[in-house]
Motif scaffolding. Sequence first.
Motif, PDB file in Angstrom:
ATOM      1  N   GLU A   1      -2.895   1.317  12.602  1.00  0.00           N
ATOM      2  CA  GLU A   1      -4.112   1.983  13.076  1.00  0.00           C
ATOM      3  C   GLU A   1      -5.339   1.553  12.284  1.00  0.00           C
ATOM      4  O   GLU A   1      -6.421   1.387  12.843  1.00  0.00           O
ATOM      5  CB  GLU A   1      -3.936   3.505  12.991  1.00  0.00           C
ATOM      6  N   SER A   2      -5.177   1.342  10.961  1.00  0.00           N
ATOM      7  CA  SER A   2      -6.332   1.052  10.120  1.00  0.00           C
ATOM      8  C   SER A   2      -6.664  -0.432  10.026  1.00  0.00           C
ATOM      9  O   SER A   2      -7.838  -0.809  10.001  1.00  0.00           O
ATOM     10  CB  SER A   2      -6.103   1.602   8.705  1.00  0.00           C
TER      11      SER A   2
ATOM     12  N   LYS B   1       2.784   2.966  10.949  1.00  0.00           N
ATOM     13  CA  LYS B   1       1.846   3.492  11.940  1.00  0.00           C
ATOM     14  C   LYS B   1       0.424   3.535  11.389  1.00  0.00           C
ATOM     15  O   LYS B   1      -0.529   3.109  12.053  1.00  0.00           O
ATOM     16  CB  LYS B   1       2.278   4.886  12.372  1.00  0.00           C
ATOM     17  N   ASP B   2       0.281   4.025  10.155  1.00  0.00           N
ATOM     18  CA  ASP B   2      -1.060   4.124   9.557  1.00  0.00           C
ATOM     19  C   ASP B   2      -1.662   2.745   9.308  1.00  0.00           C
ATOM     20  O   ASP B   2      -2.864   2.535   9.493  1.00  0.00           O
ATOM     21  CB  ASP B   2      -0.996   4.916   8.248  1.00  0.00           C
ATOM     22  N   VAL B   3      -0.840   1.787   8.864  1.00  0.00           N
ATOM     23  CA  VAL B   3      -1.339   0.430   8.614  1.00  0.00           C
ATOM     24  C   VAL B   3      -1.814  -0.204   9.914  1.00  0.00           C
ATOM     25  O   VAL B   3      -2.873  -0.845   9.955  1.00  0.00           O
ATOM     26  CB  VAL B   3      -0.249  -0.431   7.946  1.00  0.00           C
TER      27      VAL B   3
ATOM     28  N   THR C   1       2.250   2.643   2.456  1.00  0.00           N
ATOM     29  CA  THR C   1       1.723   3.406   3.585  1.00  0.00           C
ATOM     30  C   THR C   1       2.619   3.180   4.795  1.00  0.00           C
ATOM     31  O   THR C   1       3.257   2.138   4.923  1.00  0.00           O
ATOM     32  CB  THR C   1       0.281   2.954   3.906  1.00  0.00           C
ATOM     33  N   SER C   2       2.688   4.156   5.676  1.00  0.00           N
ATOM     34  CA  SER C   2       3.548   4.028   6.850  1.00  0.00           C
ATOM     35  C   SER C   2       3.060   2.910   7.764  1.00  0.00           C
ATOM     36  O   SER C   2       1.877   2.576   7.791  1.00  0.00           O
ATOM     37  CB  SER C   2       3.578   5.343   7.631  1.00  0.00           C
TER      38      SER C   2
ATOM     39  N   THR D   1       0.813  -1.210   0.000  1.00  0.00           N
ATOM     40  CA  THR D   1       0.000   0.000   0.000  1.00  0.00           C
ATOM     41  C   THR D   1       0.848   1.262   0.000  1.00  0.00           C
ATOM     42  O   THR D   1       0.308   2.364  -0.134  1.00  0.00           O
ATOM     43  CB  THR D   1      -0.937   0.030   1.222  1.00  0.00           C
TER      44      THR D   1
ATOM     45  N   ALA E   1      -1.087  -1.979  17.579  1.00  0.00           N
ATOM     46  CA  ALA E   1      -0.593  -0.604  17.521  1.00  0.00           C
ATOM     47  C   ALA E   1       0.472  -0.331  18.583  1.00  0.00           C
ATOM     48  O   ALA E   1       1.402   0.449  18.347  1.00  0.00           O
ATOM     49  CB  ALA E   1      -1.757   0.376  17.667  1.00  0.00           C
TER      50      ALA E   1
END
Length: 735
Positions: free
Chosen positions: A223-224, A219-221, A216-217, A214, A230
């Motif tokens: 969280e989502s 942290k973002d992965v 994506t960072s 993705t 986390a």
Amino acid sequence: MTASTNPADEPLEALSPGGSVRHDGPARDRFCRGREEPGQRTGLGMNQESTSIETVLGELNPPQREAACHDLSPLLIVAGAGTGKTTTLAHRVAWLIHQGTDASRILLLTFTRRASAEMLRRVDAILRQLEGTRQGTAAGSTRVWGGTFHSIATRLLRRFGRLIELPTEFSILDRSDCEDLMASLRNELGLGETGRRFPKKGTCAAIYSRVVNTQTSLKDVLESAFPWCAEDLEGLGELFAAYVDRKEIQHCLDFDDLLVFWDALLDDPSAGAAIRKLFDCVLVDEYQDTNRLQGRLLKGLCPDGRGLTAVGDDAQSIYSFRAATIRNILDFPEEHPGTTVVPLEQNYRSTQPILDATNTVIAQASQRHTKTLWSERTSGERPVLVDCIDEDEQSEFVVETVLARREEGVALKDQAVLFRASHHSLALEVELANRNVPFHKYGGLRFLETAHIKDLLAFLKLVDNPRDGVAATRLLLMLPGVGPVRAGRMVEALLEKGGVISAWDDVKPPAASEEIWPRLMQLLKQLAGDNRDEQNVSAELHQVRRFYTPLLESRYDHAAARIRDLEQLEQLATRYNDRSRFLAEITLDPPASTQDFAAEPILDDDFLVLSTIHSAKGLEWDSVFVIHVADGNIPSDMATGDADEIEEERRLLYVAMTRAKNRLFVCYPQRYYFRGRRRSDAHGFSQLSRFLTDDVIACFDRQAARNADDRDEADEDLAADVTAEEIRRRIKDLW
């Protein structure tokens, strides 16, 4: 056009690089727009040839023809379910070759090996129709670069990897190899000894893959998609950094790396230019299933969109758990200015009453490419929404209706029961067994994930790349008396000496392996010393199998069945004379099944199909039963965290419904019993799936699984000896 002249796409499954031979030949820009009259010139200069190509194009409906004969500007074919996308894409490839595009300069990206082979088979058949007027054309399809994203990436990295300082003789780690390496590093770093729960190896590998695909960072992965992990952000970052470093040391790439390094090649000025010069046309199938990184790859291959064709259906984008994003297909026109969007809407699979229901379901989607499926099969029975008291009544209804359809001439294998999650079919499986109805359930352990197959391949992987610590560790742990600590030290010694088998010459094996160790070293050195230009991979596997068989017999049960698996792998290898190519292809395109883990054989010539909706994509049946269409199941209560997840669940229901040709039954149990340690009457009432709105229900006939009259029919002839009045009198007598 009738369905017989343009069948809906056949089910497709699993891919590797196709052959490629460069030859000179101009790529022309003369393309038919679907407006020529029979006999009109099409740029080939011969009236007879125009007639031939018109005959071939006459097999297509107007939108299919428009797509097949489109020019080199960017093209998006939005192909609805059952609209003949494979036929259209095959005609486009054939048309490009027929118009003068060098076949070896066409890249066809699919998601499975079989899809690529099927596509090119159809291209070959189309070109052969033109053989009488243009000799030699049919051979063109064999020169097309056909393969999956990962197989094409492997091919290009072997060729151009040196430009970005990547060793071209790298090993490819499959998913379980990645998990094993994660587990090893997790232990080395002591992440499981922190006094709190740290993600297991499978979860760690999934998180890493999601981050990479993705773009994506971490942290973002977390969280989502992995909120329960986390708090482990720092530890996971440390683990992933070590994982990347260890792969570099061992000259290994995982599946995600193949795409990342290909993307890096395209970003490099010299390497990117060299790769782009290879292709005049790039075509990608199932574009709705691509991830963000794969979208970047297409942009890198065709920066201005010239020669780019994408085929897909946003309504069938259901693989976000593999990091696929619907945004790729929705945003394609904006990403590639000047895109022509051609929707394919004529359905060759389902009756119009079924399409009316599916169209109404997907019309509720918040964002989509607009299309409305229609069929020339305007008659047919309306789909049925079946109200069931509970799961047991649902199972009874399905089995009774399946058997009734069988008596009407519809074979069991032409019927399917689809469900959101694998455990949703458990009650049904019990009922089928009670009624002696044979069935096959899609799913199971993949061939390459079985222990004995991974053991055998570890020998070849190690000699092909002696830096492969995963293969070395697996091989060493097979030996009696060798544990993880000793194996770790031996792998370190191997890497310290640059990855040569002779690094183990001075190793003193444990007493339990003293007899087998010299024979192992002799085998490894013999395999490592083979002339790479004259490798007989099957013979190498035979040598390994003879050595490994006693170990297998001592380590695993059902040894005879496992040995037959090894023999099958040995037979498969007869087609290869290059060990690296064999290992790459068996890793990128593994067989799906193995004898040892199969159930008892079905001796009946007919069986009902049970399948998750994800596994059913691309398939079709005469009659389809979609079960558990209640909120919490469809949509799953695990996939309602945001609007995007809910939209994907809607598409899942759409995919399930569009598998039906003639009959569609959607079942809704009204009551679910709570599953505790023991059976009880505790239950709750369910809600009909939110996707079955009033507009959708209006497209269905609605019925009860069993009418109240039917339930009472057996009691009509009974006569009781007591009356209600007598019972009331007895109650009064109590006081």
